[in-house]
Scaffold this motif. Structure first.
Motif, PDB file in Angstrom:
ATOM      1  N   THR A  37      21.408 -12.311  62.850  1.00 57.12           N
ATOM      2  CA  THR A  37      21.791 -13.377  63.774  1.00 57.12           C
ATOM      3  C   THR A  37      20.553 -14.116  64.274  1.00 57.12           C
ATOM      4  O   THR A  37      20.524 -15.345  64.311  1.00 57.12           O
ATOM      5  N   PRO A  72      24.005 -16.426  57.866  1.00 56.48           N
ATOM      6  CA  PRO A  72      25.450 -16.167  57.848  1.00 56.48           C
ATOM      7  C   PRO A  72      25.751 -14.854  57.122  1.00 56.48           C
ATOM      8  O   PRO A  72      25.179 -14.571  56.074  1.00 56.48           O
ATOM      9  N   TYR A  73      26.637 -14.056  57.719  1.00 57.65           N
ATOM     10  CA  TYR A  73      26.972 -12.759  57.146  1.00 57.65           C
ATOM     11  C   TYR A  73      28.440 -12.459  57.403  1.00 57.65           C
ATOM     12  O   TYR A  73      29.081 -13.072  58.254  1.00 57.65           O
ATOM     13  N   ALA A  74      28.954 -11.475  56.673  1.00 60.15           N
ATOM     14  CA  ALA A  74      30.289 -10.940  56.935  1.00 60.15           C
ATOM     15  C   ALA A  74      30.296  -9.475  56.520  1.00 60.15           C
ATOM     16  O   ALA A  74      29.824  -9.130  55.437  1.00 60.15           O
ATOM     17  N   LEU A  89      25.886 -11.513  52.487  1.00 62.57           N
ATOM     18  CA  LEU A  89      25.106 -12.581  53.108  1.00 62.57           C
ATOM     19  C   LEU A  89      25.253 -13.873  52.314  1.00 62.57           C
ATOM     20  O   LEU A  89      25.462 -13.850  51.109  1.00 62.57           O
ATOM     21  N   SER A  90      25.087 -14.964  53.020  1.00 62.82           N
ATOM     22  CA  SER A  90      24.957 -16.248  52.358  1.00 62.82           C
ATOM     23  C   SER A  90      23.468 -16.414  52.063  1.00 62.82           C
ATOM     24  O   SER A  90      22.736 -17.066  52.806  1.00 62.82           O
ATOM     25  N   PHE A 112      32.387 -17.414  54.794  1.00 64.34           N
ATOM     26  CA  PHE A 112      31.640 -17.088  56.010  1.00 64.34           C
ATOM     27  C   PHE A 112      32.246 -17.773  57.231  1.00 64.34           C
ATOM     28  O   PHE A 112      32.245 -17.217  58.320  1.00 64.34           O
ATOM     29  N   SER A 113      32.788 -18.968  57.051  1.00 62.20           N
ATOM     30  CA  SER A 113      33.426 -19.637  58.188  1.00 62.20           C
ATOM     31  C   SER A 113      34.818 -19.063  58.456  1.00 62.20           C
ATOM     32  O   SER A 113      35.328 -19.182  59.572  1.00 62.20           O
ATOM     33  N   THR A 152      35.739 -12.545  64.062  1.00 64.22           N
ATOM     34  CA  THR A 152      34.862 -11.793  64.958  1.00 64.22           C
ATOM     35  C   THR A 152      35.666 -10.690  65.616  1.00 64.22           C
ATOM     36  O   THR A 152      36.730 -10.951  66.191  1.00 64.22           O
ATOM     37  N   ARG A 161      31.008 -10.060  62.688  1.00 65.87           N
ATOM     38  CA  ARG A 161      31.740 -10.976  61.808  1.00 65.87           C
ATOM     39  C   ARG A 161      32.228 -10.159  60.604  1.00 65.87           C
ATOM     40  O   ARG A 161      31.432  -9.554  59.901  1.00 65.87           O
TER      41      ARG A 161
END
Length: 189
Positions: free
Chosen positions: A25, A30-32, A55-56, A115-116, A120, A129
């Protein structure tokens, strides 16, 4: 003070994950969360202490992240795949107690919008995320192992009518014909 948790036991990969997410962060990455922790969020419980994150990022970005994680006392091991691998690279993070978090540099076929669509959820009082439901199912079918297929079936069953089938079919198509066909077979069952 980095705010990192001091882990003193095995079986705390989830807490190590929180430390990793704090650095991701901070780096604006960006991660999930995927894997067993995401499965639990999507109603599929299985015994696993894995903490996996997508990860992106590409392999070069993962190399830069490795330096950042090593600088704050994470044990790191970077594994780069060959051009045919669906995952270009994995950064394995660990601690002295054997806790582990795998950071995956993308996945061939993963839609960038995943990712979007990540949701959360609270974990140990911190926001995490987690990969969205349809992305989770499509990824699991693409992975194709027996446990992955069981996870995908269970997530479909638990979700019921709230599953966005149009989105799910589009995502499966991105992973290729075999993923698309496996999804259609699951939906017929």
């Amino acid at each position: 003070e980095s705010g990192l948790l001091l882990l003193d036991a095995v079986g705390e990969s989830g807490l190590l994950l929180l430390d990793a997410v704090a650095l991701l962060t901070e780096a604006g990455m960006p991660y999930a969360v995927i894997g067993a922790m995401a499965a639990a969020v999507h109603g599929v419980i299985r015994a696993s202490v894995d903490a996996d994150v997508i990860l992106s990022a590409d392999a070069a970005e993962l190399r830069r992240l490795e330096k950042r994680f090593a600088a704050v006392a994470f044990q790191t091991q970077l594994r780069e795949g060959d051009p045919e691998d669906p995952i270009p690279a994995v950064l394995v993070l660990g601690d002295a107690h054997g806790n582990r978090v795998d950071l995956l540099a993308g996945l061939r076929g993963l839609e960038p919008a995943a990712f979007s669509r990540a949701i959360t959820v609270p974990f140990q009082g911190q926001p995490l995320r987690v990969i969205g439901r349809e992305d989770f199912i499509a990824m699991k079918i693409f992975a194709g192992g027996p446990a992955d297929m069981m996870d995908a079936r269970a997530a479909i069953r638990v979700t019921g009518d709230s599953l966005d089938l149009t989105l799910l079919r589009r995502l499966a198509e991105r992973y290729g014909r075999s993923t698309r066909d496996a999804l259609e077979a699951m939906l017929r069952d």
